[in-house]
Write an enzyme that holds these catalytic residues in place. Structure first.
Site, PDB file in Angstrom:
ATOM      1  N   GLY A  45       0.911  -1.103  -0.088  1.00 12.60           N
ATOM      2  CA  GLY A  45       0.014  -0.088  -0.159  1.00 12.60           C
ATOM      3  C   GLY A  45       0.855   1.360   0.042  1.00 12.60           C
ATOM      4  O   GLY A  45       2.014   1.225   0.036  1.00 12.60           O
ATOM      5  N   VAL A  74       1.218   3.845   2.133  1.00  8.71           N
ATOM      6  CA  VAL A  74       1.853   4.165   3.425  1.00  8.71           C
ATOM      7  C   VAL A  74       2.833   3.011   3.868  1.00  8.71           C
ATOM      8  O   VAL A  74       3.808   3.008   4.297  1.00  8.71           O
ATOM      9  CB  VAL A  74       0.917   4.283   4.417  1.00  8.71           C
ATOM     10  CG1 VAL A  74       1.639   4.649   6.014  1.00  8.71           C
ATOM     11  CG2 VAL A  74       0.244   5.648   4.034  1.00  8.71           C
ATOM     12  N   THR A 104      -8.581   7.538   9.917  1.00  8.17           N
ATOM     13  CA  THR A 104      -8.999   8.547   8.789  1.00  8.17           C
ATOM     14  C   THR A 104      -9.804   9.743   9.458  1.00  8.17           C
ATOM     15  O   THR A 104     -10.803   9.784  10.295  1.00  8.17           O
ATOM     16  CB  THR A 104      -9.868   7.728   7.675  1.00  8.17           C
ATOM     17  OG1 THR A 104     -10.405   8.614   6.814  1.00  8.17           O
ATOM     18  CG2 THR A 104     -10.942   6.850   8.294  1.00  8.17           C
ATOM     19  N   ASP A 105      -9.994  10.855   8.418  1.00  5.10           N
ATOM     20  CA  ASP A 105     -10.782  12.070   8.639  1.00  5.10           C
ATOM     21  C   ASP A 105     -12.071  11.444   8.575  1.00  5.10           C
ATOM     22  O   ASP A 105     -13.098  12.188   8.829  1.00  5.10           O
ATOM     23  CB  ASP A 105     -10.288  13.114   7.705  1.00  5.10           C
ATOM     24  CG  ASP A 105     -10.380  12.505   6.202  1.00  5.10           C
ATOM     25  OD1 ASP A 105      -9.702  11.528   5.970  1.00  5.10           O
ATOM     26  OD2 ASP A 105     -10.884  13.207   5.409  1.00  5.10           O
ATOM     27  N   TYR A 117     -17.238   3.126   5.073  1.00  6.51           N
ATOM     28  CA  TYR A 117     -15.738   3.282   5.302  1.00  6.51           C
ATOM     29  C   TYR A 117     -15.389   4.001   6.635  1.00  6.51           C
ATOM     30  O   TYR A 117     -14.747   3.469   7.437  1.00  6.51           O
ATOM     31  CB  TYR A 117     -15.017   3.894   4.049  1.00  6.51           C
ATOM     32  CG  TYR A 117     -13.579   4.045   4.258  1.00  6.51           C
ATOM     33  CD1 TYR A 117     -12.503   3.130   4.099  1.00  6.51           C
ATOM     34  CD2 TYR A 117     -13.254   5.494   4.458  1.00  6.51           C
ATOM     35  CE1 TYR A 117     -11.248   3.425   4.626  1.00  6.51           C
ATOM     36  CE2 TYR A 117     -11.803   6.008   4.806  1.00  6.51           C
ATOM     37  CZ  TYR A 117     -10.793   4.995   5.028  1.00  6.51           C
ATOM     38  OH  TYR A 117      -9.505   5.121   5.072  1.00  6.51           O
TER      39      TYR A 117
HETATM   40  N1  LIG Z   1      -5.696   6.700   1.194  1.00  7.91           N
HETATM   41  C1  LIG Z   1      -6.234   7.813   1.883  1.00  7.91           C
HETATM   42  O1  LIG Z   1      -6.594   8.802   1.252  1.00  7.91           O
HETATM   43  C2  LIG Z   1      -6.501   7.504   3.285  1.00  7.91           C
HETATM   44  C3  LIG Z   1      -6.946   8.773   3.979  1.00  7.91           C
HETATM   45  C4  LIG Z   1      -6.903   8.607   5.463  1.00  7.91           C
HETATM   46  C5  LIG Z   1      -6.592   7.461   5.884  1.00  7.91           C
HETATM   47  N2  LIG Z   1      -6.233   6.375   5.342  1.00  7.91           N
HETATM   48  C6  LIG Z   1      -5.544   5.495   6.024  1.00  7.91           C
HETATM   49  O2  LIG Z   1      -4.339   5.220   6.108  1.00  7.91           O
HETATM   50  C7  LIG Z   1      -3.847   3.718   5.936  1.00  7.91           C
HETATM   51  C8  LIG Z   1      -2.900   3.687   5.068  1.00  7.91           C
HETATM   52  O3  LIG Z   1      -3.789   3.947   3.674  1.00  7.91           O
HETATM   53  P1  LIG Z   1      -3.109   3.714   2.086  1.00  7.91           P
HETATM   54  O4  LIG Z   1      -3.447   4.879   1.335  1.00  7.91           O
HETATM   55  O5  LIG Z   1      -1.761   3.231   2.396  1.00  7.91           O
HETATM   56  O6  LIG Z   1      -4.061   2.406   1.710  1.00  7.91           O
HETATM   57  P2  LIG Z   1      -3.741   1.709   0.313  1.00  7.91           P
HETATM   58  O7  LIG Z   1      -2.668   2.434  -0.532  1.00  7.91           O
HETATM   59  O8  LIG Z   1      -5.053   1.266  -0.362  1.00  7.91           O
HETATM   60  O9  LIG Z   1      -3.133   0.198   0.851  1.00  7.91           O
HETATM   61  C9  LIG Z   1      -3.997  -0.603   1.754  1.00  7.91           C
HETATM   62  C10 LIG Z   1      -3.277  -1.950   1.869  1.00  7.91           C
HETATM   63  O10 LIG Z   1      -3.980  -2.635   2.407  1.00  7.91           O
HETATM   64  C11 LIG Z   1      -3.936  -4.012   2.096  1.00  7.91           C
HETATM   65  N3  LIG Z   1      -5.018  -4.772   2.423  1.00  7.91           N
HETATM   66  C12 LIG Z   1      -6.331  -4.548   2.009  1.00  7.91           C
HETATM   67  N4  LIG Z   1      -7.108  -5.745   2.322  1.00  7.91           N
HETATM   68  C13 LIG Z   1      -6.236  -6.431   3.110  1.00  7.91           C
HETATM   69  C14 LIG Z   1      -6.503  -7.714   3.790  1.00  7.91           C
HETATM   70  N5  LIG Z   1      -7.471  -8.357   3.774  1.00  7.91           N
HETATM   71  N6  LIG Z   1      -5.228  -8.261   4.255  1.00  7.91           N
HETATM   72  C15 LIG Z   1      -4.128  -7.676   4.276  1.00  7.91           C
HETATM   73  N7  LIG Z   1      -3.862  -6.577   3.692  1.00  7.91           N
HETATM   74  C16 LIG Z   1      -5.061  -5.873   3.072  1.00  7.91           C
HETATM   75  C17 LIG Z   1      -3.679  -3.652   0.686  1.00  7.91           C
HETATM   76  O11 LIG Z   1      -3.266  -5.017  -0.052  1.00  7.91           O
HETATM   77  P3  LIG Z   1      -3.459  -5.296  -1.545  1.00  7.91           P
HETATM   78  O12 LIG Z   1      -2.605  -4.208  -2.534  1.00  7.91           O
HETATM   79  O13 LIG Z   1      -2.890  -6.640  -1.720  1.00  7.91           O
HETATM   80  O14 LIG Z   1      -4.912  -4.999  -1.689  1.00  7.91           O
HETATM   81  C18 LIG Z   1      -2.927  -2.640   0.552  1.00  7.91           C
HETATM   82  O15 LIG Z   1      -1.481  -3.006   0.686  1.00  7.91           O
HETATM   83  C19 LIG Z   1      -5.099   3.049   6.009  1.00  7.91           C
HETATM   84  O16 LIG Z   1      -5.454   2.610   7.367  1.00  7.91           O
HETATM   85  C20 LIG Z   1      -6.108   4.007   5.387  1.00  7.91           C
HETATM   86  O17 LIG Z   1      -7.469   3.592   5.942  1.00  7.91           O
HETATM   87  C21 LIG Z   1      -6.020   6.588   3.966  1.00  7.91           C
END
Ligand SMILES: NC(=O)c1ccc[n+]([C@@H]2O[C@H](COP(=O)([O-])OP(=O)(O)OC[C@H]3O[C@@H](n4cnc5c(N)ncnc54)[C@H](OP(=O)(O)O)[C@@H]3O)[C@@H](O)[C@H]2O)c1
Length: 299
Positions: free
Chosen positions: A13, A15, A103-104, A127
């Protein structure tokens, strides 16, 4: 004395990818993708944590498909709500520290000021509700934990607003972008660096950590604020376009003109004061971060 072992989930992912590097100065990082550690499979997840027996668990993995979550809430809740609770139980059993991200979108966006950690949560979409349930599951277990709420995450890889805009700005003459939702775009690299900096203040020279550290929820975003339209304008201003390319005209629209399955909060601004007061950290301004990210991203 054994070397500190850090179990990192979701390494592919945005982060997770950055955390693999930033955490490596704190110990041995056992970085797992969703194939090796499927958080939707509770028994397998427990088994994996017991096998690795980490001193710290860092969990950026999440179900992040905000609109899709509206039609498959069970999957969102399994990964975002149940799994953090399981990781917390396992952390508690082995005396590990759990670092988690939220998250926000736990807020409804109605406040006229940046949200504080203790403000009332009232998510507008599945979500956000699933992420809030994850926070509460960790708090209910009560293991040593840090929950970093962030917003509008982007980076040079993965799926995010920055990369989508860079593509669409080259493909279309005009783009309508929501201008009445405000927040802080946050570079995944800054989030990963700040996480490592917080942890470096808490871990002790051996494999342990300070058990009296101020556990809890912290807001962690790049500084400043903008709208999605403002974010797009900044991307366009900083990006390098081929001389034959006429960049898209960016038209500001209200969110009501861009209906999506999941409702988004109007005010996504998170106050980072608690992070600064507790750990002396403030992330750089979002525009500076964006410029740095664009400078190192593949053109
Ligand atoms: N993206 C945003 O704008 C945002 C905003 C606020 C908060 N956040 C929070 O910040 C954190 C990091 O977000 P990010 O943007 O880095 O997310 P991301 O790029 O979507 O990555 C999420 C990761 O979670 C993995 N994942 C999904 N389902 C899974 C499962 N069943 N078992 C194990 N791994 C699983 C995915 O694996 P695969 O690639 O294999 O599917 C991916 O590597 C999260 O907690 C998110 O809720 C994100």
């Amino acid at each position: 004395m054994s070397r500190r072992r850090i179990l990192l989930t979701g390494v592919n992912g945005q982060v997770g990818w950055e955390l693999r590097r930033t955490l490596s100065c704190l110990g041995e990082v056992v970085a797992l993708d969703s194939g090796t550690l499927n958080l939707a499979d509770a028994d397998a997840a427990r088994q994996k944590v017991r096998e690795i027996a980490p001193h710290i668990i860092v969990n950026p993995a999440a179900y992040t498909a905000v609109d899709k979550a509206e039609s498959e809430p069970e999957r969102a809740y399994a990964v975002n709500a149940a799994a953090p609770g399981i990781l917390a139980e396992e952390a508690s059993a082995i005396g590990a520290l759990l670092v988690h991200y939220s998250t926000d979108y736990v807020f409804n966006g109605s406040a006229a000021r940046p949200w504080g950690e203790d403000d009332v949560c009232a998510p507008l979409n599945v979500y956000g509700a699933s992420k809030l349930a994850g926070e509460r599951a960790i708090q209910a277990v009560g293991c040593p934990h840090l929950i970093f709420r962030t917003s509008w995450v982007y980076g040079a890889r993965g799926s995010n607003f920055l990369l989508t805009m860079r593509r669409l700005m080259r493909e279309r003459p005009e783009l309508k972008i929501v201008a009445d939702q405000v927040g802080a775009p946050t570079w995944c690299r800054d989030l990963a660096e700040a996480t490592a900096q917080v942890l470096s203040q808490i871990v002790s020279p051996a494999s342990g950590f300070d058990r009296t550290a101020p556990w809890g929820v912290y807001h962690m975003t790049n500084a400043g604020e903008t709208s999605w339209h403002g974010f797009a304008e900044a991307i366009q201003a900083l990006d390098e376009f081929d001389e034959t390319c006429v960049p898209a005209h960016l038209v500001p629209i209200p969110g009501s003109d861009y209906p999506t399955p999941a409702t988004r909060p109007l005010n996504s601004r998170l106050s980072n004061d608690k992070l600064e007061q507790t750990f002396g950290l403030r992330l750089q301004d979002w525009r500076t971060a964006l410029a740095l990210c664009l400078g190192q991203s593949a053109r």
